[in-house]
Design an enzyme around this catalytic site. Structure first.
Site, PDB file in Angstrom:
ATOM      1  N   ASP A 184      49.094  48.248  41.910  1.00 31.15           N
ATOM      2  CA  ASP A 184      49.556  48.658  43.232  1.00 31.15           C
ATOM      3  C   ASP A 184      50.921  48.136  43.662  1.00 31.15           C
ATOM      4  O   ASP A 184      51.687  48.853  44.269  1.00 31.15           O
ATOM      5  CB  ASP A 184      48.495  48.333  44.280  1.00 31.15           C
ATOM      6  CG  ASP A 184      48.224  46.852  44.377  1.00 31.15           C
ATOM      7  OD1 ASP A 184      48.345  46.157  43.346  1.00 31.15           O
ATOM      8  OD2 ASP A 184      47.901  46.378  45.468  1.00 31.15           O
ATOM      9  N   TYR A 219      51.453  39.228  40.946  1.00 30.70           N
ATOM     10  CA  TYR A 219      50.574  40.346  40.557  1.00 30.70           C
ATOM     11  C   TYR A 219      51.200  41.276  39.515  1.00 30.70           C
ATOM     12  O   TYR A 219      51.462  40.880  38.396  1.00 30.70           O
ATOM     13  CB  TYR A 219      50.116  41.095  41.811  1.00 30.70           C
ATOM     14  CG  TYR A 219      49.242  40.216  42.675  1.00 30.70           C
ATOM     15  CD1 TYR A 219      47.871  40.176  42.470  1.00 30.70           C
ATOM     16  CD2 TYR A 219      49.787  39.389  43.662  1.00 30.70           C
ATOM     17  CE1 TYR A 219      47.056  39.351  43.227  1.00 30.70           C
ATOM     18  CE2 TYR A 219      48.983  38.557  44.426  1.00 30.70           C
ATOM     19  CZ  TYR A 219      47.625  38.549  44.199  1.00 30.70           C
ATOM     20  OH  TYR A 219      46.825  37.724  44.944  1.00 30.70           O
ATOM     21  N   GLY A 231      46.403  51.596  39.761  1.00 30.00           N
ATOM     22  CA  GLY A 231      45.773  50.381  39.232  1.00 30.00           C
ATOM     23  C   GLY A 231      46.772  49.222  39.190  1.00 30.00           C
ATOM     24  O   GLY A 231      46.416  48.105  38.858  1.00 30.00           O
ATOM     25  N   GLU A 290      42.541  36.476  38.257  1.00 34.64           N
ATOM     26  CA  GLU A 290      42.938  37.876  38.386  1.00 34.64           C
ATOM     27  C   GLU A 290      44.108  38.184  37.441  1.00 34.64           C
ATOM     28  O   GLU A 290      44.135  39.208  36.770  1.00 34.64           O
ATOM     29  CB  GLU A 290      43.322  38.142  39.851  1.00 34.64           C
ATOM     30  CG  GLU A 290      43.542  39.597  40.186  1.00 34.64           C
ATOM     31  CD  GLU A 290      43.743  39.812  41.693  1.00 34.64           C
ATOM     32  OE1 GLU A 290      43.779  38.805  42.437  1.00 34.64           O
ATOM     33  OE2 GLU A 290      43.860  40.975  42.113  1.00 34.64           O
ATOM     34  N   ASP A 321      37.847  48.865  38.086  1.00 32.37           N
ATOM     35  CA  ASP A 321      37.181  47.598  37.773  1.00 32.37           C
ATOM     36  C   ASP A 321      35.797  47.850  37.186  1.00 32.37           C
ATOM     37  O   ASP A 321      35.378  47.203  36.221  1.00 32.37           O
ATOM     38  CB  ASP A 321      37.073  46.727  39.040  1.00 32.37           C
ATOM     39  CG  ASP A 321      38.441  46.471  39.668  1.00 32.37           C
ATOM     40  OD1 ASP A 321      39.091  47.449  40.075  1.00 32.37           O
ATOM     41  OD2 ASP A 321      38.851  45.305  39.727  1.00 32.37           O
TER      42      ASP A 321
HETATM   43  C1  9WN Z   1      44.001  48.353  46.027  1.00 38.26           C
HETATM   44  C2  9WN Z   1      40.525  45.665  42.702  1.00 38.26           C
HETATM   45  C3  9WN Z   1      41.894  46.320  42.719  1.00 38.26           C
HETATM   46  C4  9WN Z   1      42.321  46.745  41.302  1.00 38.26           C
HETATM   47  C5  9WN Z   1      43.774  47.171  41.247  1.00 38.26           C
HETATM   48  C6  9WN Z   1      44.658  46.102  41.894  1.00 38.26           C
HETATM   49  C7  9WN Z   1      44.177  45.789  43.317  1.00 38.26           C
HETATM   50  C8  9WN Z   1      43.814  46.937  45.464  1.00 38.26           C
HETATM   51  C9  9WN Z   1      44.478  45.942  46.411  1.00 38.26           C
HETATM   52  O1  9WN Z   1      42.810  45.382  43.284  1.00 38.26           O
HETATM   53  O2  9WN Z   1      44.350  46.940  44.132  1.00 38.26           O
HETATM   54  O3  9WN Z   1      43.172  49.249  45.351  1.00 38.26           O
HETATM   55  O4  9WN Z   1      43.861  45.609  47.417  1.00 38.26           O
HETATM   56  O5  9WN Z   1      45.622  45.560  46.154  1.00 38.26           O
HETATM   57  O6  9WN Z   1      46.008  46.513  41.868  1.00 38.26           O
HETATM   58  O7  9WN Z   1      44.134  47.357  39.889  1.00 38.26           O
HETATM   59  O8  9WN Z   1      41.515  47.802  40.855  1.00 38.26           O
HETATM   60  O9  9WN Z   1      40.483  44.641  41.758  1.00 38.26           O
END
Ligand code: 9WN
Length: 427
Positions: free
Chosen positions: A175, A356, A173, A400, A43
């Site tokens: 998840d 997501y 990235g 998001e 991010d």
């Molecule tokens: C785990 C913060 C992050 C992004 C990722 C996204 C999500 C986190 C989560 O949020 O991941 O790292 O809590 O699910 O998949 O791309 O960097 O925005």
């Protein structure tokens, strides 16, 4: 579709800046208030890119602050715990302070994320108006960025072919992408007692328990590279992670002369990644890049937005570019969805328009593909991605992610990379 009064470019830019101001802790920009109250490395890199032209000083502070959390191994952690805000797994799970290589001044996670930081540094440098200050900034950051790449080359080349492996879905990235469903299902069933109320509500308990078990296994090994090579049950060569790494190697090679460094190691690394992605991740029959599961030795044959991100390399051969662009513009991705780019093939059984990384469109992957299109001179594609991404945020706000069919917002509001990259798209 949520109705919003139409906003012109100037007003949209002001709104984006005010989101980024509200999400600034004084040391970093958090991805979103509430749900993500710390600094995430991917991010932060996107925020740096977005602010490079409108607020270069803050862009520099963002990137330098992130690299301040780098471990002495060169690993750039995916989370730097910057506030008292609740998030699971927090510092007590990662226990970075017990590791000799971790920084003392800030608690961090023990995983990493796609290495976009060198590209972000190059973004600052290429758009800087004051040459001397920009050069000094590059000289300051170069050793950290080179160390980050060395870490990936040494500790993460688990397949031995020149690619970096991700060892947890959080490192991708993306998840909750269905790409990881099978590798996760192959892990033993576990059950943990933890603060489920602090988890983003997107995953099944089943997946979360496996996420936690993967993190704890790695932590309990002392974050040892030998454990990753020999025992860790999740290791995947992902085209998005490696495509971003390749782009960052090329960016670092551009910056090397500014820092008085030799660009050749970065160019050689880029070439190794390029060759290995062709040999191991490119599927010539399906005409797509697929992730490869190192534990089964087989590809994960699912088309996702990540299948196209290796296009960020301007040296992808022309016939392959056309094959990929044809698939991208087809009814499986941009052709059927009004709002690009669905994170998963619309025709896949796992596609879910509102969950997501299981279907929705994201501003950051749109931005990467637009950047890729420009690198290949695909101006119409770049313009389509720009216009339709701006339409998304104009209509639904800096969400998001977005429903790819009707453009309605999903996930949290006031999301930093959606706001930051809007600034770059408007510039
Ligand atoms: C785990 C913060 C992050 C992004 C990722 C996204 C999500 C986190 C989560 O949020 O991941 O790292 O809590 O699910 O998949 O791309 O960097 O925005």
């Amino acid at each position: 579709m949520e109705a919003r009064p139409s906003v012109d470019d100037a007003a949209l830019g002001r709104e984006a800046l005010s989101v980024l101001d509200a999400n600034w802790t004084g040391a970093a920009t958090v991805p979103a208030p509430g749900l993500y109250p710390h600094q995430w490395s991917l991010d932060s890199a996107f925020v740096t890119i977005g602010l490079a032209r409108t607020n270069p000083e803050r862009a520099k502070a963002e990137l330098a602050g992130l690299l301040g959390g780098q471990w002495r191994t060169g690993m750039v952690p995916h989370i730097l715990f910057r506030t008292a805000g609740g998030y699971f797994p927090g510092p007590s799970v990662w226990r970075s302070h017990e590791h000799a290589a971790a920084p003392r001044h800030v608690a961090t996670s023990g995983l990493t994320q796609p290495p976009l930081q060198a590209l972000a540094a190059w973004w600052i440098w290429r758009y800087a108006t004051g040459r001397e200050a920009a050069d000094a900034f590059v000289r300051r950051l170069y050793p950290s960025l080179a160390a980050q790449h060395r870490y990936l080359e040494t500790a993460r080349d688990l397949g031995g072919a020149g690619l970096a492996a991700i060892v947890h879905p959080w490192e991708s990235g993306m998840d909750d992408s269905p790409l990881w469903d099978e590798p996760l299902a192959a892990l033993p069933a576990v059950r943990y007692a933890y603060h489920r109320e602090l988890l983003p509500g997107r995953h099944s308990d089943n997946h979360h328990d496996r996420y936690v078990s993967l993190a704890l296994g790695y932590r309990d090994s002392g974050y040892a590279p030998a454990y990753l090579r020999q025992e860790h049950p999740f290791a995947i060569e992902d085209p998005m992670f490696n495509g971003i790494w390749l782009a960052s190697c090329e960016a670092l090679a551009e910056l090397a002369p500014v820092a008085g460094a030799d660009p050749r190691p970065q160019r050689e690394a880029a070439e190794r990644i390029r060759t290995a992605m062709t040999a191991r991740l490119w599927d010539p029959w399906d005409g797509l890049y697929y992730a490869r599961d190192l534990r089964t030795g087989t590809p994960i044959p699912m088309a996702s937005v990540g299948s196209f991100t290796p296009l960020v390399d301007p040296y992808v051969p022309t016939d392959r570019v056309w094959t990929l662009v044809t698939a991208l513009e087809s009814g499986r991705f941009m052709g059927a969805a009004g709002y690009p780019v669905p994170s998963i093939d619309i025709r896949a059984a796992q596609f879910d328009r509102s969950r997501y990384w299981r279907g929705p469109s994201w501003v950051n992957t749109n931005w990467l593909l637009r950047h890729a299109a420009l690198g290949h001179g695909l101006v119409d594609l770049a313009q389509a991605l720009t216009a339709r991404t701006l339409r998304l945020v104009r209509q639904a706000g800096f969400r998001e992610c977005f429903d790819p069919f009707d453009g309605s917002g999903r996930g949290c509001r006031d999301f930093s990379w959606s706001a930051a990259l809007t600034l770059d798209l408007l510039a």
